[in-house]
Design an enzyme around this catalytic site. Structure first.
Site, PDB file in Angstrom:
ATOM      1  N   ASP A 194      -3.487   8.402   7.800  1.00  0.00           N
ATOM      2  CA  ASP A 194      -4.638   7.662   8.325  1.00  0.00           C
ATOM      3  C   ASP A 194      -4.287   6.706   9.460  1.00  0.00           C
ATOM      4  O   ASP A 194      -5.064   5.815   9.785  1.00  0.00           O
ATOM      5  CB  ASP A 194      -5.317   6.884   7.187  1.00  0.00           C
ATOM      6  CG  ASP A 194      -4.382   5.863   6.531  1.00  0.00           C
ATOM      7  OD1 ASP A 194      -3.242   5.698   7.013  1.00  0.00           O
ATOM      8  OD2 ASP A 194      -4.802   5.238   5.539  1.00  0.00           O
ATOM      9  N   SER A 236       0.798  -1.230   0.000  1.00  0.00           N
ATOM     10  CA  SER A 236       0.000   0.000   0.000  1.00  0.00           C
ATOM     11  C   SER A 236       0.826   1.272   0.000  1.00  0.00           C
ATOM     12  O   SER A 236       0.311   2.343  -0.312  1.00  0.00           O
ATOM     13  CB  SER A 236      -0.939   0.024   1.217  1.00  0.00           C
ATOM     14  OG  SER A 236      -0.191  -0.042   2.424  1.00  0.00           O
ATOM     15  N   HIS A 291      -0.591   4.999   6.950  1.00  0.00           N
ATOM     16  CA  HIS A 291       0.130   5.557   5.803  1.00  0.00           C
ATOM     17  C   HIS A 291       0.436   7.029   6.032  1.00  0.00           C
ATOM     18  O   HIS A 291      -0.176   7.683   6.882  1.00  0.00           O
ATOM     19  CB  HIS A 291      -0.714   5.381   4.539  1.00  0.00           C
ATOM     20  CG  HIS A 291      -1.216   3.985   4.354  1.00  0.00           C
ATOM     21  ND1 HIS A 291      -2.485   3.588   4.752  1.00  0.00           N
ATOM     22  CD2 HIS A 291      -0.612   2.881   3.850  1.00  0.00           C
ATOM     23  CE1 HIS A 291      -2.642   2.301   4.486  1.00  0.00           C
ATOM     24  NE2 HIS A 291      -1.519   1.846   3.944  1.00  0.00           N
TER      25      HIS A 291
END
Length: 372
Positions: free
Chosen positions: A338, A35, A341
């Site tokens: 968040d 991610s 990240h």
């Protein structure tokens, strides 16, 4: 333009560290990972574990809409592409017959692991995986795509000598999954040689496929991440460093990184004709944590910009994008987006540190062996 206005604009660019466009050292970039560098593959795969990245506020800062990136805007891989005057990498799963991908492809998938999904199923924790698109799956995608990029060995050699291969960051999720369900650091230490070994094997396989210049990033200081700080809060002040990060988890990330650097050095000896760059994500992020105000991060360092409250603005019942969460007004003032990240602003600084050679060894911009 007044002299004062000119000075203010110049000062802004100097403070924010925006680099002038570099000559096109690379003509193509191929990226593998999770991610931290996924530009849309996870959503395109149909996975439903983290659907909120498919809507605002994800992507709000630069794109003004969600793109499948786990941030408010661009990622490190985006800034690297821009620095070499290349378009942003399309996700592999978006490619269709006849679509142009002449400047490279992104194979990264959010939630991906370095180890194959079978490993986690054998450990009875396979049910918590976001995706089965591990590093070996991504390598398979590249091999499938390769036949459309070049046909003969001579053609491939010519094509790949102008290409940068980025292998990671990958491996963080191999540790996140067991950590988040109660795995101990002692248990996870035993996984490090396996995870690093898979990263090395993939890097070696790419070299055998023709890659000449590769960059392999290490892990971030996870002890400074809002999700770790929330899950593993301790009443013992001795468990934290002077910046508020959990020392034991940062020590674990350092152990992974040291093992990776050691094995990359062995790989350099095996393939002396290649340029294998270690990207020090850990130090690049730590610099921002240690002197946030100097870099313009006045909103928060350990707290997430987007979340649902708590001491680090992270909780699983109201994660960013879910009901009960709110995004801060100015994400560029925050390091963490968040809870897991980083923000576009943080990724930009890290990318600039890689490109200018501060946090890459050998420097990314140094000539390859064949160019000396």
């Amino acid at each position: 333009m007044t002299m004062r206005l000119h000075f203010l604009i110049l000062s802004f660019f100097l403070i924010r560290g925006i680099a002038a466009p570099s000559p096109r050292k690379y003509e193509h970039i191929f990226n593998f990972g999770d991610s931290l560098s996924d530009t849309g593959n996870f959503l395109l795969s149909g996975a439903l574990a983290f659907p909120v990245i498919g809507k605002l506020p994800y992507g709000e800062t630069f794109f003004s809409h969600s793109t499948g990136r786990c941030s408010d805007g661009r990622l490190v891989i985006d800034f690297i592409a821009e620095a070499f005057s290349l378009p942003l990498l399309p996700p592999y799963l978006a490619l269709t017959k006849g679509q142009s991908f002449q400047h490279g492809v992104n194979f990264a998938v959010a939630g991906a692991t370095a180890l194959n999904s079978e490993f986690f199923h054998e450990q009875k924790i396979g049910a918590i995986l976001w995706t089965n698109d591990s590093l070996s799956v991504q390598l398979g995608w590249f091999r499938k795509l390769k036949s459309t990029l070049c046909t003969t060995k001579q053609d491939c050699d010519e094509f790949f000598k102008k290409s940068l291969f980025v292998v990671g960051e990958i491996g963080g999720n191999d540790y996140n999954y067991p950590f988040f369900i109660g795995g101990s650091i002692e248990l996870l230490n035993s996984m490090v040689p396996l995870v690093v070994g898979e990263i090395i094997n993939t890097t070696s396989a790419l070299i055998e496929e023709g890659a000449v210049e590769l960059m392999v990033p290490g892990n971030f200081p996870i002890g400074c991440s809002a999700v770790y700080l929330t899950l593993f809060q301790s009443p013992n002040k001795a468990d934290y460093d002077p910046h508020g990060c959990l020392k034991a988890y940062n020590a674990f990330a350092t152990y992974h990184n040291n093992q990776l650097k050691k094995d990359l050095e062995m790989l350099r000896k095996k393939y002396p004709h290649t340029k294998i760059v270690y990207a020090d994500y850990y130090s690049a992020a730590l610099r921002l944590l240690h002197t946030p105000m100097h870099h313009g991060f006045y909103g928060g360092t350990l707290q997430a910009c987007c979340g649902g409250g708590g001491p680090y603005n992270f909780n699983f019942s109201a994660r960013c994008g879910h009901t009960g969460s709110v995004a801060c007004e100015n994400p560029s003032a925050y390091l963490n987006w968040d809870g897991i990240h980083l923000t576009e602003a943080a990724y930009h600084y890290i990318a600039m540190g890689l490109i200018n050679g501060t946090f890459t060894s050998p420097p990314l911009m140094s000539p390859a062996l064949g160019d000396k």
